[in-house]
Design an enzyme around this catalytic site. Structure first.
Site, PDB file in Angstrom:
ATOM      1  CE1 TYR A  70       6.548   8.792   3.599  1.00  0.00           C
ATOM      2  CE2 TYR A  70       8.149   8.843   1.828  1.00  0.00           C
ATOM      3  CZ  TYR A  70       6.852   8.669   2.259  1.00  0.00           C
ATOM      4  OH  TYR A  70       5.865   8.371   1.354  1.00  0.00           O
ATOM      5  CD1 TRP A 122       0.792   6.606  -2.665  1.00  0.00           C
ATOM      6  CD2 TRP A 122       0.966   4.842  -1.312  1.00  0.00           C
ATOM      7  NE1 TRP A 122      -0.295   6.615  -1.824  1.00  0.00           N
ATOM      8  CE2 TRP A 122      -0.214   5.555  -0.980  1.00  0.00           C
ATOM      9  CE3 TRP A 122       1.285   3.700  -0.584  1.00  0.00           C
ATOM     10  CZ2 TRP A 122      -1.078   5.141   0.040  1.00  0.00           C
ATOM     11  CZ3 TRP A 122       0.433   3.284   0.428  1.00  0.00           C
ATOM     12  CH2 TRP A 122      -0.733   4.006   0.729  1.00  0.00           C
ATOM     13  N   GLY A 127      10.180   0.972  -4.135  1.00  0.00           N
ATOM     14  CA  GLY A 127      11.051   1.055  -2.972  1.00  0.00           C
ATOM     15  C   GLY A 127      12.101  -0.039  -3.038  1.00  0.00           C
TER      16      GLY A 127
END
Length: 336
Positions: A50, A205, A282
């Site tokens: 990331y 996710w 997120g």
């Protein structure tokens, strides 16, 4: 494990994919982490790829400077490795060399001496599973890792890894970080029953289908200029437009009924699913974070769940379709 976790993919903003996700710096990250902790969310997930490691570095710096300073044991730090993270021939995969070196680098970036949940970001077909599980077991025994997980594995890859660990007495996977959403239900066909059998908790996710279920997209309207799908759609699993709009139509109806947002309804549906331990949300800013936190503390009723199930259902491919349509049906259904 908290119902919601925070995905730090928005930290750093390096590269074409991650800059589209967000560019949160250390000071902004501290604020987001404090909000999470106040809400009872203490799981924070990252990966070495990331933003080229910047996500881990920012997460580590923010944790040390957030409201939990000096209380590391109250936070669950999760990260992933095995995708390519450099130009060297050994900067990829799950060889003993790479696993040990990548873990040491992650520990340094995170500013901690142990990782709560270390996950393999993908399956390495070039390294024997026995070598992989042995190296991971050594990391656990050395105290550098507490628990193990996998991400983006197929069912046979997960099961082979578990079998090898059991055969040799190695630490087993306890978590499966997986893509799952109302517009991506492939997880249910094989990985969900495997999770039930093996006691693997799903860490979900992209619960909003790569930004498709944020409430910004509606039938008959163009994709908003601010949608990150303009940059990320090429990386995302494809979803036929009619199926997407069928799901969105029902999501908007139910959101109006319960007085919640479309993302809150989509995440709440996931939290009702078997094997789901935590949904990773997120957030690029405080507004998005508080919006996502509103997905807990209430429940969709059974009729609303059934409507979402029906709108998002797809027929699984062989050999799954005779046995599965969102739940186990008959013990020995007829083959067709």
């Amino acid at each position: 494990m908290p119902a919601l976790g925070f995905g730090a993919g928005t930290f750093g903003g390096k590269g074409p994919l991650f800059s589209a996700w967000g560019n949160t710096d250390v000071e902004q990250a501290k604020r987001l982490i404090d909000i999470c902790l106040d809400a009872g969310v203490n799981l924070f997930d990252s990966a070495d790829v990331y933003s080229d490691g910047a996500s881990e570095a920012i997460l580590g710096a923010a944790i040390l400077g957030a409201a939990i300073k000096g209380r590391r044991d109250r936070v669950i730090v999760s990260t992933k490795l095995s995708l390519r993270s450099g130009e060297d021939a050994n900067d990829v995969g799950s060889s003993r060399h790479h696993l040990i070196r990548a873990t040491e680098r992650a520990l340094k970036r995170l500013g901690t001496d142990y990782i709560d949940v270390l996950q393999l970001h993908h399956f390495d077909a070039m390294t024997p599973v026995e070598d992989v599980m042995s190296a991971l077991d050594d990391l656990v025994r050395a105290g550098k890792v507490r628990y193990l997980g996998a991400s983006n594995f197929s069912g046979w890859q997960l099961m082979k890894s578990q079998s090898v660990a059991e055969r040799y007495g190695y630490a087993r996977f306890v978590a499966n970080q997986t893509y799952y959403s109302l517009v991506g239900r492939d997880y249910e066909w094989e990985l969900m029953p495997l999770g039930q059998d093996q006691g693997l908790g799903a860490l979900v996710w992209s619960p909003l289908g790569w930004g498709r279920l944020t409430g910004k997209i509606r039938r008959g309207q163009p994709l908003p200029a601010g949608s990150r799908l303009h940059e990320t759609e090429g990386f995302a699993p494809p979803v036929p437009n009619e199926r997407l709009y069928r799901v969105l139509d029902v999501l908007f109806e139910i959101a109006d009924e319960v007085g919640k947002s479309v993302p809150q309804v989509a995440i709440n549906w996931l939290l009702r699913r078997p094997t789901v331990s935590s949904v990773l949300m997120g957030a690029r800013d405080e507004t998005q974070l508080r919006q996502n936190l509103g997905a807990v503390g209430w429940r969709l009723d059974e009729s609303q769940v059934a409507r979402l199930d029906a709108a998002s259902a797809v027929t699984p491919p062989y050999p799954y379709y005779p046995y599965w349509n969102g739940q186990f049906t008959e013990r020995n259904p007829p083959l067709v």
